[in-house]
Write a protein that holds these residues in place. Structure first.
Motif, PDB file in Angstrom:
ATOM      1  N   ASP A 102       0.835  -1.192   0.000  1.00 27.49           N
ATOM      2  CA  ASP A 102       0.000   0.000   0.000  1.00 27.49           C
ATOM      3  C   ASP A 102       0.871   1.242   0.000  1.00 27.49           C
ATOM      4  O   ASP A 102       1.988   1.237   0.529  1.00 27.49           O
ATOM      5  CB  ASP A 102      -0.897   0.022   1.239  1.00 27.49           C
ATOM      6  N   PHE A 103       0.359   2.306  -0.587  1.00 28.42           N
ATOM      7  CA  PHE A 103       1.093   3.568  -0.635  1.00 28.42           C
ATOM      8  C   PHE A 103       0.112   4.727  -0.588  1.00 28.42           C
ATOM      9  O   PHE A 103      -1.064   4.587  -0.919  1.00 28.42           O
ATOM     10  CB  PHE A 103       1.968   3.657  -1.893  1.00 28.42           C
ATOM     11  N   ASP A 104       0.592   5.859  -0.149  1.00 28.47           N
ATOM     12  CA  ASP A 104      -0.154   7.107  -0.194  1.00 28.47           C
ATOM     13  C   ASP A 104       0.452   7.951  -1.302  1.00 28.47           C
ATOM     14  O   ASP A 104       1.644   7.818  -1.616  1.00 28.47           O
ATOM     15  CB  ASP A 104      -0.047   7.853   1.136  1.00 28.47           C
ATOM     16  N   SER A 105      -0.357   8.817  -1.881  1.00 22.18           N
ATOM     17  CA  SER A 105       0.160   9.655  -2.965  1.00 22.18           C
ATOM     18  C   SER A 105      -0.488  11.024  -2.939  1.00 22.18           C
ATOM     19  O   SER A 105      -1.620  11.185  -2.471  1.00 22.18           O
ATOM     20  CB  SER A 105      -0.090   8.980  -4.318  1.00 22.18           C
ATOM     21  N   TYR A 106       0.264  11.989  -3.433  1.00 27.68           N
ATOM     22  CA  TYR A 106      -0.190  13.364  -3.586  1.00 27.68           C
ATOM     23  C   TYR A 106       0.400  13.866  -4.899  1.00 27.68           C
ATOM     24  O   TYR A 106       1.486  13.458  -5.277  1.00 27.68           O
ATOM     25  CB  TYR A 106       0.336  14.243  -2.447  1.00 27.68           C
ATOM     26  N   GLY A 107      -0.323  14.738  -5.568  1.00 27.13           N
ATOM     27  CA  GLY A 107       0.225  15.285  -6.801  1.00 27.13           C
ATOM     28  C   GLY A 107      -0.815  16.007  -7.617  1.00 27.13           C
ATOM     29  O   GLY A 107      -1.910  16.291  -7.136  1.00 27.13           O
ATOM     30  N   ASP A 108      -0.477  16.288  -8.881  1.00 24.92           N
ATOM     31  CA  ASP A 108      -1.374  17.052  -9.743  1.00 24.92           C
ATOM     32  C   ASP A 108      -2.064  16.212 -10.809  1.00 24.92           C
ATOM     33  O   ASP A 108      -2.580  16.748 -11.786  1.00 24.92           O
ATOM     34  CB  ASP A 108      -0.636  18.234 -10.380  1.00 24.92           C
ATOM     35  N   SER A 109      -2.106  14.904 -10.627  1.00 23.31           N
ATOM     36  CA  SER A 109      -2.814  14.028 -11.560  1.00 23.31           C
ATOM     37  C   SER A 109      -4.317  14.291 -11.442  1.00 23.31           C
ATOM     38  O   SER A 109      -4.876  14.239 -10.340  1.00 23.31           O
ATOM     39  CB  SER A 109      -2.505  12.562 -11.239  1.00 23.31           C
ATOM     40  N   GLN A 110      -4.970  14.593 -12.560  1.00 22.01           N
ATOM     41  CA  GLN A 110      -6.408  14.881 -12.544  1.00 22.01           C
ATOM     42  C   GLN A 110      -7.246  13.626 -12.300  1.00 22.01           C
ATOM     43  O   GLN A 110      -8.318  13.699 -11.713  1.00 22.01           O
ATOM     44  CB  GLN A 110      -6.826  15.551 -13.857  1.00 22.01           C
ATOM     45  N   THR A 111      -6.762  12.489 -12.794  1.00 26.25           N
ATOM     46  CA  THR A 111      -7.424  11.200 -12.598  1.00 26.25           C
ATOM     47  C   THR A 111      -6.333  10.160 -12.370  1.00 26.25           C
ATOM     48  O   THR A 111      -5.167  10.397 -12.702  1.00 26.25           O
ATOM     49  CB  THR A 111      -8.242  10.784 -13.844  1.00 26.25           C
ATOM     50  N   PRO A 112      -6.674   8.994 -11.831  1.00 29.12           N
ATOM     51  CA  PRO A 112      -5.649   7.960 -11.645  1.00 29.12           C
ATOM     52  C   PRO A 112      -4.974   7.541 -12.950  1.00 29.12           C
ATOM     53  O   PRO A 112      -3.824   7.124 -12.937  1.00 29.12           O
ATOM     54  CB  PRO A 112      -6.427   6.793 -11.032  1.00 29.12           C
ATOM     55  N   GLU A 113      -5.655   7.666 -14.073  1.00 35.00           N
ATOM     56  CA  GLU A 113      -5.094   7.239 -15.356  1.00 35.00           C
ATOM     57  C   GLU A 113      -4.378   8.356 -16.115  1.00 35.00           C
ATOM     58  O   GLU A 113      -3.876   8.137 -17.214  1.00 35.00           O
ATOM     59  CB  GLU A 113      -6.198   6.654 -16.245  1.00 35.00           C
ATOM     60  N   SER A 114      -4.313   9.546 -15.552  1.00 37.12           N
ATOM     61  CA  SER A 114      -3.705  10.687 -16.230  1.00 37.12           C
ATOM     62  C   SER A 114      -2.259  10.400 -16.620  1.00 37.12           C
ATOM     63  O   SER A 114      -1.502   9.797 -15.864  1.00 37.12           O
ATOM     64  CB  SER A 114      -3.750  11.917 -15.325  1.00 37.12           C
ATOM     65  N   GLU A 115      -1.891  10.853 -17.811  1.00 35.86           N
ATOM     66  CA  GLU A 115      -0.513  10.719 -18.306  1.00 35.86           C
ATOM     67  C   GLU A 115       0.176  12.077 -18.401  1.00 35.86           C
ATOM     68  O   GLU A 115       1.248  12.195 -18.979  1.00 35.86           O
ATOM     69  CB  GLU A 115      -0.528  10.053 -19.688  1.00 35.86           C
ATOM     70  N   SER A 116      -0.436  13.105 -17.818  1.00 31.99           N
ATOM     71  CA  SER A 116       0.130  14.455 -17.930  1.00 31.99           C
ATOM     72  C   SER A 116       0.568  15.034 -16.583  1.00 31.99           C
ATOM     73  O   SER A 116       0.866  16.215 -16.496  1.00 31.99           O
ATOM     74  CB  SER A 116      -0.882  15.388 -18.594  1.00 31.99           C
ATOM     75  N   TRP A 117       0.630  14.210 -15.563  1.00 28.43           N
ATOM     76  CA  TRP A 117       1.050  14.722 -14.249  1.00 28.43           C
ATOM     77  C   TRP A 117       2.508  15.186 -14.303  1.00 28.43           C
ATOM     78  O   TRP A 117       3.297  14.685 -15.080  1.00 28.43           O
ATOM     79  CB  TRP A 117       0.842  13.666 -13.155  1.00 28.43           C
ATOM     80  N   THR A 118       2.815  16.171 -13.475  1.00 28.98           N
ATOM     81  CA  THR A 118       4.187  16.668 -13.371  1.00 28.98           C
ATOM     82  C   THR A 118       4.662  16.746 -11.927  1.00 28.98           C
ATOM     83  O   THR A 118       5.840  16.955 -11.687  1.00 28.98           O
ATOM     84  CB  THR A 118       4.337  18.063 -14.014  1.00 28.98           C
ATOM     85  N   GLU A 119       3.754  16.615 -10.973  1.00 30.07           N
ATOM     86  CA  GLU A 119       4.109  16.658  -9.560  1.00 30.07           C
ATOM     87  C   GLU A 119       3.559  15.414  -8.875  1.00 30.07           C
ATOM     88  O   GLU A 119       2.398  15.073  -9.056  1.00 30.07           O
ATOM     89  CB  GLU A 119       3.534  17.900  -8.889  1.00 30.07           C
ATOM     90  N   LEU A 120       4.406  14.756  -8.088  1.00 29.74           N
ATOM     91  CA  LEU A 120       3.982  13.523  -7.435  1.00 29.74           C
ATOM     92  C   LEU A 120       4.822  13.277  -6.188  1.00 29.74           C
ATOM     93  O   LEU A 120       6.037  13.476  -6.202  1.00 29.74           O
ATOM     94  CB  LEU A 120       4.161  12.334  -8.400  1.00 29.74           C
ATOM     95  N   THR A 121       4.155  12.864  -5.125  1.00 32.12           N
ATOM     96  CA  THR A 121       4.820  12.324  -3.939  1.00 32.12           C
ATOM     97  C   THR A 121       4.159  10.993  -3.656  1.00 32.12           C
ATOM     98  O   THR A 121       2.926  10.910  -3.592  1.00 32.12           O
ATOM     99  CB  THR A 121       4.667  13.253  -2.719  1.00 32.12           C
ATOM    100  N   ILE A 122       4.977   9.952  -3.547  1.00 24.92           N
ATOM    101  CA  ILE A 122       4.462   8.639  -3.153  1.00 24.92           C
ATOM    102  C   ILE A 122       5.190   8.210  -1.890  1.00 24.92           C
ATOM    103  O   ILE A 122       6.390   8.438  -1.743  1.00 24.92           O
ATOM    104  CB  ILE A 122       4.573   7.574  -4.269  1.00 24.92           C
ATOM    105  N   ILE A 123       4.428   7.601  -0.969  1.00 24.62           N
ATOM    106  CA  ILE A 123       4.954   7.213   0.337  1.00 24.62           C
ATOM    107  C   ILE A 123       4.531   5.781   0.622  1.00 24.62           C
ATOM    108  O   ILE A 123       3.347   5.444   0.520  1.00 24.62           O
ATOM    109  CB  ILE A 123       4.400   8.140   1.436  1.00 24.62           C
ATOM    110  N   ASN A 124       5.484   4.945   0.982  1.00 23.36           N
ATOM    111  CA  ASN A 124       5.196   3.569   1.373  1.00 23.36           C
ATOM    112  C   ASN A 124       4.406   3.610   2.685  1.00 23.36           C
ATOM    113  O   ASN A 124       4.874   4.174   3.673  1.00 23.36           O
ATOM    114  CB  ASN A 124       6.507   2.797   1.546  1.00 23.36           C
ATOM    115  N   SER A 125       3.209   3.033   2.702  1.00 18.65           N
ATOM    116  CA  SER A 125       2.351   3.084   3.889  1.00 18.65           C
ATOM    117  C   SER A 125       2.934   2.329   5.077  1.00 18.65           C
ATOM    118  O   SER A 125       2.700   2.705   6.228  1.00 18.65           O
ATOM    119  CB  SER A 125       0.959   2.531   3.571  1.00 18.65           C
TER     120      SER A 125
END
Length: 121
Positions: A50-73
């Motif tokens: 499991d992981f937590d995430s934050y960023g600028d993805s409009q939808t989970p399937e978005s291919e245009s995100w540019t900001e992302l933080t993922i954290i191992n739960s």
């Protein structure tokens, strides 16, 4: 460079208080194509976890995100930050306290986005 960041020995030192700072590995990558959905990066780094995430993805399937933080739960000290350094020719800065995580994430992004490594900051 913002006042809350210092450059030290090729690594980024983000000031978290007046006394402490965290040394982060940073790898820069030029991106020439769409990004994979953000969750695929997390699944590549931590398969089946499991992981937590934050960023600028409009939808989970978005291919245009540019900001992302993922954290191992399970281990919140394992986190990866991806931020745009330049948007004209998209350059992403991939950062982590764990050098191996930054390296693996940057390699995955480059491989899946027709990109190229620009090196460590």
């Amino acid at each position: 460079m913002p006042n809350n960041e210092l450059q030290a020995n090729g690594q980024l030192c983000a000031r978290v208080s007046a006394v402490f700072c965290i040394i982060m590995s940073e790898i820069r990558a030029r991106i020439n194509g769409p990004r994979p959905p953000f969750y695929i990066l997390a699944e590549e780094i931590w398969p089946g976890e499991d992981f937590d995430s934050y960023g600028d993805s409009q939808t989970p399937e978005s291919e245009s995100w540019t900001e992302l933080t993922i954290i191992n739960s399970k281990n919140t000290s394992q986190r990866i930050h991806v931020d745009p350094e330049s948007r004209n020719l998209l350059v992403l800065a991939v950062r982590s306290e764990v050098q191996e995580l930054a390296q693996r994430a940057a390699q995955f992004i480059v491989k899946n986005c027709s990109g190229e490594m620009l090196g460590h900051a």
